[in-house]
Design a protein around this motif. Sequence first.
Motif, PDB file in Angstrom:
ATOM      1  N   UNK A  59     -10.829   0.789  -6.511  1.00 23.85           N
ATOM      2  CA  UNK A  59      -9.577   0.542  -7.088  1.00 23.85           C
ATOM      3  C   UNK A  59      -9.270  -0.356  -7.849  1.00 23.85           C
ATOM      4  N   UNK A  60     -10.161  -1.230  -8.128  1.00 24.04           N
ATOM      5  CA  UNK A  60     -10.099  -2.593  -8.652  1.00 24.04           C
ATOM      6  C   UNK A  60      -9.662  -2.252 -10.425  1.00 24.04           C
ATOM      7  N   UNK A  61      -8.910  -2.637 -10.901  1.00 24.80           N
ATOM      8  CA  UNK A  61      -8.963  -2.543 -12.379  1.00 24.80           C
ATOM      9  C   UNK A  61      -9.898  -3.206 -13.268  1.00 24.80           C
ATOM     10  N   UNK A  62     -10.135  -2.882 -14.338  1.00 25.14           N
ATOM     11  CA  UNK A  62     -11.299  -3.211 -15.243  1.00 25.14           C
ATOM     12  C   UNK A  62     -11.297  -4.725 -15.502  1.00 25.14           C
ATOM     13  N   UNK A  63      -9.894  -5.147 -15.606  1.00 27.70           N
ATOM     14  CA  UNK A  63      -9.852  -6.671 -16.030  1.00 27.70           C
ATOM     15  C   UNK A  63     -10.181  -7.486 -14.845  1.00 27.70           C
ATOM     16  N   UNK A  64      -9.864  -7.089 -13.575  1.00 24.79           N
ATOM     17  CA  UNK A  64     -10.072  -7.868 -12.340  1.00 24.79           C
ATOM     18  C   UNK A  64     -11.695  -7.841 -12.111  1.00 24.79           C
ATOM     19  N   UNK A  65     -12.285  -6.603 -12.420  1.00 28.48           N
ATOM     20  CA  UNK A  65     -13.761  -6.332 -12.374  1.00 28.48           C
ATOM     21  C   UNK A  65     -14.428  -7.292 -13.087  1.00 28.48           C
ATOM     22  N   UNK A  66     -14.082  -7.487 -14.329  1.00 27.22           N
ATOM     23  CA  UNK A  66     -14.715  -8.597 -15.437  1.00 27.22           C
ATOM     24  C   UNK A  66     -14.567  -9.947 -14.820  1.00 27.22           C
ATOM     25  N   UNK A  67     -13.371 -10.275 -14.387  1.00 26.58           N
ATOM     26  CA  UNK A  67     -13.015 -11.692 -13.878  1.00 26.58           C
ATOM     27  C   UNK A  67     -14.074 -12.068 -12.798  1.00 26.58           C
ATOM     28  N   UNK A  68     -14.453 -10.929 -11.876  1.00 28.57           N
ATOM     29  CA  UNK A  68     -15.168 -11.133 -10.718  1.00 28.57           C
ATOM     30  C   UNK A  68     -16.376 -11.078 -11.089  1.00 28.57           C
ATOM     31  N   UNK A  69     -17.108 -10.591 -11.910  1.00 27.95           N
ATOM     32  CA  UNK A  69     -18.337 -10.405 -12.310  1.00 27.95           C
ATOM     33  C   UNK A  69     -18.651 -11.717 -13.083  1.00 27.95           C
ATOM     34  N   UNK A  70     -17.897 -12.166 -13.993  1.00 25.55           N
ATOM     35  CA  UNK A  70     -18.090 -13.240 -14.888  1.00 25.55           C
ATOM     36  C   UNK A  70     -17.934 -14.554 -14.536  1.00 25.55           C
ATOM     37  N   UNK A  71     -17.306 -14.587 -13.224  1.00 24.37           N
ATOM     38  CA  UNK A  71     -17.126 -15.911 -12.455  1.00 24.37           C
ATOM     39  C   UNK A  71     -18.430 -16.775 -12.531  1.00 24.37           C
ATOM     40  N   UNK A  72     -18.446 -17.828 -13.187  1.00 32.16           N
ATOM     41  CA  UNK A  72     -19.763 -18.636 -13.151  1.00 32.16           C
ATOM     42  C   UNK A  72     -20.305 -18.945 -11.828  1.00 32.16           C
ATOM     43  N   UNK A  73     -19.251 -18.969 -10.701  1.00 33.41           N
ATOM     44  CA  UNK A  73     -19.539 -19.411  -9.318  1.00 33.41           C
ATOM     45  C   UNK A  73     -19.968 -18.356  -8.539  1.00 33.41           C
ATOM     46  N   UNK A  74     -19.756 -17.018  -9.128  1.00 32.65           N
ATOM     47  CA  UNK A  74     -20.320 -15.932  -8.307  1.00 32.65           C
ATOM     48  C   UNK A  74     -21.940 -15.796  -8.026  1.00 32.65           C
ATOM     49  N   UNK A  75     -21.955 -14.993  -7.120  1.00 28.42           N
ATOM     50  CA  UNK A  75     -23.239 -15.002  -6.315  1.00 28.42           C
ATOM     51  C   UNK A  75     -23.462 -13.313  -6.242  1.00 28.42           C
TER      52      UNK A  75
END
Length: 252
Positions: A59-75
């Motif tokens: 149920x995540x909106x696309x904008x939030x998905x992009x923010x999660x995936x493009x976070x430079x600190x994401x693993x």
Amino acid sequence: MSYSVGQVAGFAGITVRTLHHYDEIGLLSPSGRSHAGHRRYEDADLDRLQRILFYRELGFPLEEVAALLDDPASDPREHLRRQHALLSDRIARLQQMAKAVEHAMEANKMGINLTPEERFEVFGDQDPGQYAEEAEQRWGDTEAYAESQRRAASYTKEDWKRMQDQSADWGRRYVALMEAGEPADGERAMDLAEEHRLHITSWFYACPYELHTCLGDMYVADERFTAYYDAMKPGFAEHLRDAITANAAHRV
């Protein structure tokens, strides 16, 4: 190894239009292009698409998905752990919903005109629909079963609570009778056996003495009924069976 947009759409169970849209908004741009300029997706693109679809399913909106995936600190492993936790929570909620629907279906099958919440409130841990299929197989072609279904369909929550209260009061008095050492063929035991028969007649179906005697035998022969009655007091089922038999012989 690279894949065309059509192949990726087929792998993921989504449309080519969806992949085009993801590319246009920068959510998932293919790593390469063919000589003709067509999109070509690499394995890394498929990994990203999988994460996108997981989040979309949650149920995540696309904008939030992009923010999660493009976070430079994401693993990537942290994404998987987060998605696993979210999916596990969702599965648990869906299982609870499925259980509620199953109970509602059983209530409908039993003809019990209650919402699941009302049904749980009335019956507590006891599920009157637990043996619905077996009851239908054993007695479905009898008038008693049909009559029981007709009556149950008309009862409200207050009706069921009143019936339960009557049963509980009768059970307490029968336990007291046993604790006082009253014999199963004594007058008090036979009177309570008669009350038991009339309770069935009043709430469910006509219960003549012959049928009542068969029920008494079943309370002892079927370990589930024995466990139900003996939970109130050990030996209850057998004592009641004998009282029912004596009452039938006394009154017929």
